[in-house]
Design a protein around this motif. Sequence first.
Motif, PDB file in Angstrom:
ATOM      1  N   SER A  26       2.675  -1.218   2.022  1.00  0.00           N
ATOM      2  CA  SER A  26       3.703  -0.207   1.834  1.00  0.00           C
ATOM      3  C   SER A  26       3.768   0.156   0.355  1.00  0.00           C
ATOM      4  CB  SER A  26       5.072  -0.715   2.300  1.00  0.00           C
ATOM      5  OG  SER A  26       6.095   0.187   1.900  1.00  0.00           O
ATOM      6  N   VAL A  27       3.315   1.373   0.037  1.00  0.00           N
ATOM      7  CA  VAL A  27       3.335   1.807  -1.359  1.00  0.00           C
ATOM      8  C   VAL A  27       4.773   1.884  -1.868  1.00  0.00           C
ATOM      9  CG1 VAL A  27       2.756   3.707  -2.918  1.00  0.00           C
ATOM     10  CG2 VAL A  27       1.159   3.054  -1.112  1.00  0.00           C
ATOM     11  N   THR A  28       5.683   2.352  -1.013  1.00  0.00           N
ATOM     12  CA  THR A  28       7.080   2.453  -1.426  1.00  0.00           C
ATOM     13  C   THR A  28       7.645   1.079  -1.786  1.00  0.00           C
ATOM     14  OG1 THR A  28       7.372   4.360   0.049  1.00  0.00           O
ATOM     15  CG2 THR A  28       9.361   3.286  -0.768  1.00  0.00           C
ATOM     16  N   ALA A  29       7.357   0.081  -0.967  1.00  0.00           N
ATOM     17  CA  ALA A  29       7.835  -1.277  -1.257  1.00  0.00           C
ATOM     18  C   ALA A  29       7.196  -1.825  -2.534  1.00  0.00           C
ATOM     19  CB  ALA A  29       7.529  -2.199  -0.076  1.00  0.00           C
ATOM     20  N   ASP A  30       5.905  -1.525  -2.724  1.00  0.00           N
ATOM     21  CA  ASP A  30       5.229  -1.983  -3.948  1.00  0.00           C
ATOM     22  C   ASP A  30       5.862  -1.351  -5.182  1.00  0.00           C
ATOM     23  OD1 ASP A  30       3.534  -3.542  -2.508  1.00  0.00           O
ATOM     24  OD2 ASP A  30       1.799  -2.203  -2.635  1.00  0.00           O
ATOM     25  N   LEU A  31       6.197  -0.068  -5.099  1.00  0.00           N
ATOM     26  CA  LEU A  31       6.833   0.607  -6.231  1.00  0.00           C
ATOM     27  C   LEU A  31       8.228   0.034  -6.493  1.00  0.00           C
ATOM     28  CD1 LEU A  31       5.766   4.312  -5.523  1.00  0.00           C
ATOM     29  CD2 LEU A  31       4.905   2.797  -7.324  1.00  0.00           C
ATOM     30  N   ALA A  32       8.919  -0.323  -5.430  1.00  0.00           N
ATOM     31  CA  ALA A  32      10.242  -0.932  -5.613  1.00  0.00           C
ATOM     32  C   ALA A  32      10.128  -2.277  -6.333  1.00  0.00           C
ATOM     33  CB  ALA A  32      10.927  -1.105  -4.253  1.00  0.00           C
TER      34      ALA A  32
END
Length: 407
Positions: A26-32
């Motif tokens: 999950s790119v979004t989770a990685d960015l978070a």
Amino acid sequence: MRIGGRDIRLGVEICEDLWDDDYPISVTADLARAEVDFIVNLSASPYHEGRRDDRAALIRRKVNETSIPFYYCNLVGAQDELIFDGNSLVVDANGHIRAYGRAFEEDLVLVETEGTDSVLLPEIDRDLDLVDALVCGIRDYFRKTGHREAVIGLSGGIDSSLVAALAVRALAPDQVHGVAMPSEYSSEHSLTDARLLAENLGIDYREIPIAGLFRTYLDALADAFAGTRPGVAEENIQARIRGNVLMSLSNKFGWLVLTTGNKTELALGYCTLYGDMSGGLAVISDLSKADVYALSRAINRSAGRDLIPVSCLTKPPSAELAPGQVDPFDYQIVSPLVDAIVEDHKSVTALIRSGYDPALVRDIYRRIRNNEYKRRQAAPGLRVSPKAFGLGRRVPIVNQFDGEYHE
């Protein structure tokens, strides 16, 4: 990056990075986890009905999981079959929509990041939204292929009437040419309706009778057809003559032929290869017959008058290739059934169990399967549903699966 004297950690996603439910990463989770200050998703997300609200719900879910503001910037325009609707979106850290971009138009949206004002997404008129999508698709296809003018065979029926009305919205009345091609089987009301449509739209209109050409074909084939009864072969000669007339005009003047077949007809093979299927862009090939009527009424409603003649909406549909001919389907029943098979991937077994007539389901499924060879040779068609014929639905022509699961 440094903005306004402050160091800002910017997280960037590319399109499908957002749609990660079926991916192990999950790119979004990685960015978070990287503690970015906000996320920007640069997207080319194709349109289909209901897509804007699907995106908004997903973005708000991501924000609720991360508490990171989200800036979603989507492409506007079209590329071959695909239509990109814009509808860009800004969601703050609390999951509130702060701003949105226009649909089917380029837009510059300025957002005060420190503010707290929220907005509601505007209600969508489903039929007019589809109209706008198809207009965007036509306009961009013409712009990017270098074409300026369109030509349409006007039968006086609902399909060609809708295509003409969409073309006028996408281009301009003086860039659209309507051609009626009456045969000995054409009714007077068909010509009357075609003329009235052209007058209402303000487009160029001309009549090129094909009765003489049809007779020449029959005379030339008389020996070859001797001893046989007239039937579909003779009927389709008329459709192919009309296709040749339109393509001749296209060759001579550089006009792009817009085909007028709808999704229900293409599914069932109720169209003539090298006839009414001839053209450069299939405008309504992803609209069911029911939607053709719905969008035609929506265009009249938005115009405040009957651009598309009422009689086109009320008379029984007919190809008028034989005396007294009408379309052999009850579209109110068949149209949703086709959508269930093509868009919802329903099997014959499931449809019969849900209450459909078994003989009808098997007949419709057989027609869809047997006419894949026609669709493989069709003009590119604008996509407005989750599953359209064309590149997004590759089925072998020789496929023999009958759609039934035998237990």
